[in-house]
Scaffold this motif. Structure first.
Motif, short mmCIF file in Angstrom:
data_model
loop_
_atom_site.label_atom_id
_atom_site.label_comp_id
_atom_site.label_asym_id
_atom_site.label_seq_id
_atom_site.Cartn_x
_atom_site.Cartn_y
_atom_site.Cartn_z
N LEU A 99 0.83 -1.21 0.00
CA LEU A 99 0.00 0.00 0.00
C LEU A 99 0.86 1.26 0.00
O LEU A 99 0.55 2.23 -0.70
CB LEU A 99 -0.93 -0.01 1.22
N LEU A 100 1.94 1.25 0.78
CA LEU A 100 2.84 2.41 0.79
C LEU A 100 3.43 2.64 -0.59
O LEU A 100 3.53 3.79 -1.05
CB LEU A 100 3.96 2.20 1.80
N GLN A 101 3.79 1.59 -1.26
CA GLN A 101 4.43 1.73 -2.57
C GLN A 101 3.48 2.32 -3.60
O GLN A 101 3.91 3.06 -4.49
CB GLN A 101 4.97 0.38 -3.04
N ILE A 102 2.19 2.00 -3.51
CA ILE A 102 1.25 2.49 -4.52
C ILE A 102 0.53 3.76 -4.09
O ILE A 102 -0.23 4.33 -4.89
CB ILE A 102 0.20 1.41 -4.88
N ALA A 103 0.75 4.21 -2.87
CA ALA A 103 0.08 5.43 -2.39
C ALA A 103 0.52 6.64 -3.19
O ALA A 103 1.66 6.72 -3.65
CB ALA A 103 0.38 5.64 -0.91
N PRO A 104 -0.36 7.62 -3.38
CA PRO A 104 0.01 8.81 -4.14
C PRO A 104 1.06 9.65 -3.42
O PRO A 104 1.16 9.61 -2.19
CB PRO A 104 -1.32 9.57 -4.26
N LEU A 189 8.87 6.85 3.94
CA LEU A 189 8.35 5.48 3.99
C LEU A 189 8.24 4.87 2.60
O LEU A 189 8.57 3.70 2.40
CB LEU A 189 6.99 5.47 4.69
N LYS A 190 7.75 5.65 1.65
CA LYS A 190 7.61 5.13 0.29
C LYS A 190 8.98 4.74 -0.28
O LYS A 190 9.12 3.71 -0.95
CB LYS A 190 6.93 6.16 -0.61
N ALA A 191 9.99 5.56 0.01
CA ALA A 191 11.33 5.26 -0.50
C ALA A 191 11.92 4.02 0.16
O ALA A 191 12.74 3.32 -0.46
CB ALA A 191 12.25 6.46 -0.28
N GLY A 192 11.52 3.73 1.40
CA GLY A 192 12.10 2.60 2.11
C GLY A 192 11.30 1.33 2.05
O GLY A 192 11.79 0.28 2.49
N GLN A 210 11.02 3.04 13.39
CA GLN A 210 12.48 3.01 13.29
C GLN A 210 12.99 3.93 12.18
O GLN A 210 13.91 4.73 12.38
CB GLN A 210 12.95 1.58 13.02
N LEU A 211 12.40 3.80 11.00
CA LEU A 211 12.90 4.55 9.86
C LEU A 211 12.72 6.05 10.04
O LEU A 211 13.62 6.85 9.76
CB LEU A 211 12.20 4.09 8.57
N LEU A 212 11.56 6.45 10.55
CA LEU A 212 11.30 7.88 10.67
C LEU A 212 12.08 8.51 11.82
O LEU A 212 12.62 9.61 11.68
CB LEU A 212 9.80 8.12 10.83
N SER A 213 12.19 7.82 12.94
CA SER A 213 13.01 8.37 14.02
C SER A 213 14.48 8.35 13.61
O SER A 213 15.23 9.29 13.91
CB SER A 213 12.80 7.58 15.32
N GLY A 214 14.90 7.32 12.90
CA GLY A 214 16.28 7.25 12.43
C GLY A 214 16.61 8.30 11.39
O GLY A 214 17.77 8.69 11.24
N SER A 215 15.60 8.77 10.69
CA SER A 215 15.78 9.79 9.66
C SER A 215 15.64 11.20 10.21
O SER A 215 15.60 12.17 9.45
CB SER A 215 14.77 9.58 8.52
N GLY A 216 15.57 11.32 11.53
CA GLY A 216 15.46 12.64 12.16
C GLY A 216 14.07 13.21 12.19
O GLY A 216 13.89 14.40 12.46
#
Length: 337
Positions: A99-104, A189-192, A210-216
């Motif tokens: 779903l994340l990959q296909i989200a606008p 999120l879409k990129a990851g 994890q990804l969002l906190s790790g990305s600042g």
């Protein structure tokens, strides 16, 4: 014009004018054999006070009438507003990543489970909170835990320690069924998502934290419950607030499965391009520690300052490391539920 929510019978293409000034929230719902509870969840989405929403449902091959329920809902609210797509059919986490990959692009994104019931202000609270920050932001909230018939049991746990990458690496505590992401966070999120899929992460909401906190990014957790969290026999995860549930979850640290999940998460995060330099160094040290024998791993992990939200949880994590239960099982490199 009244400020009260419009009736759920009103079609999507006749949304009130007030909705035109609201940012669009794209809801991502993963479904599978959800016909028993899906109508109530869809009705609660339709009854949101924040009227500018659209819905993408990815269905993993349901045969119980779930797709027919979605079709009827789309006919009521407009097929330009409600989209049904085929899921990858390899589990809920993979379905959410799909779903994340296909989200606008450029939209606020919200995860949705198929068996909850949202409170009317759920999206409005999230959007208000997101507007108070700049930069990528992950919002989540408490829930009202209910039995199968939506009789309230208790509020979910209130976490008092800070949220951040050193917590996220070893604890999932940003509930996916309440999670909403602003456009900046959604972009990350879409990129990851592809990396998470390839690494075999077992929990999309844990990985997102994890990804969002790790990305600042900013991490916000609302102290107010925003949905009725239905407990039933087919619940994907279930409540974590009772003594028995906590003991069971802490016990999972020693089964070896938790170590497998940590390795999968680390692999997914290492492939992401958005981590801050500091957090990338922390991740690298974390990954090295997971490969060490028990006493060396425990010492290295303790120096990293990782923590869970309770002292007992942190102690159990370090005990599992000391016992060598976090090392990857070479005979089975893929994480399991």
């Amino acid at each position: 014009m009244t400020s009260q929510p419009t009736s759920a019978r009103q079609g999507a293409n006749t949304a009130p004018l007030a909705a035109l000034s609201e940012p669009e929230v794209v809801i991502l719902l993963a479904s599978y054999q959800g016909a028993r509870f899906l109508p109530a969840q869809l009705d609660s989405i339709a009854a949101q006070s924040h009227r500018n929403w659209s819905l993408i449902i990815s269905d993993d091959g349901s045969t119980d009438g779930s797709r027919d329920i979605v079709d009827r809902f789309a006919n009521r609210y407009g097929k330009q507003r409600v989209t049904l797509v085929d899921g990858p059919c390899v589990g809920a986490t993979a379905n959410f990543l799909h779903l994340l990959q296909i989200a606008p692009e450029g939209k606020i994104l919200a995860f949705s489970d198929q068996d909850d019931v949202w409170m009317p202000q759920k999206l409005a609270r999230a959007v208000t909170a997101l507007h108070q920050t700049t930069g990528p932001t992950h919002y989540a909230a408490r829930t009202l835990i209910c039995d199968e018939d939506l009789r309230p049991l208790a509020q979910s746990r209130h976490f008092r320690r800070p949220f951040g990458f050193r917590n996220a690496l070893i604890q999932a505590c940003m509930a996916g069924n309440t999670s909403v992401f602003n456009a900046g966070a959604a972009r990350i999120l879409k990129a990851g998502a592809m990396h998470a899929r390839d690494a075999g992460v077992v929990s999309h909401d844990w990985w997102a934290y994890q990804l969002l906190s790790g990305s600042g990014g900013h991490v916000l957790r609302d102290h107010q419950p925003v949905l009725h969290y239905r407990q039933h026999g087919r619940s994907e995860i279930g409540r974590n607030d009772t003594a028995l549930a906590l003991i069971k979850r802490l016990g999972m640290l020693f089964t070896g499965d938790f170590g497998q999940w940590l390795h999968a998460n680390t692999k997914a995060l290492a492939a992401a391009e958005t981590l801050t330099d500091e957090n990338r160094r922390t991740l690298a040290e974390f990954g090295k520690a997971l490969e060490l024998p028990g006493p060396l791993a425990a010492a290295r992990l303790r120096r990293l300052g990782l923590y869970r939200h309770t002292r007992a949880g942190s102690a159990a994590f370090h005990a599992a490391a000391l016992a060598g239960r976090l090392r990857q099982r070479r005979s089975d490199s893929s994480p399991s539920r």
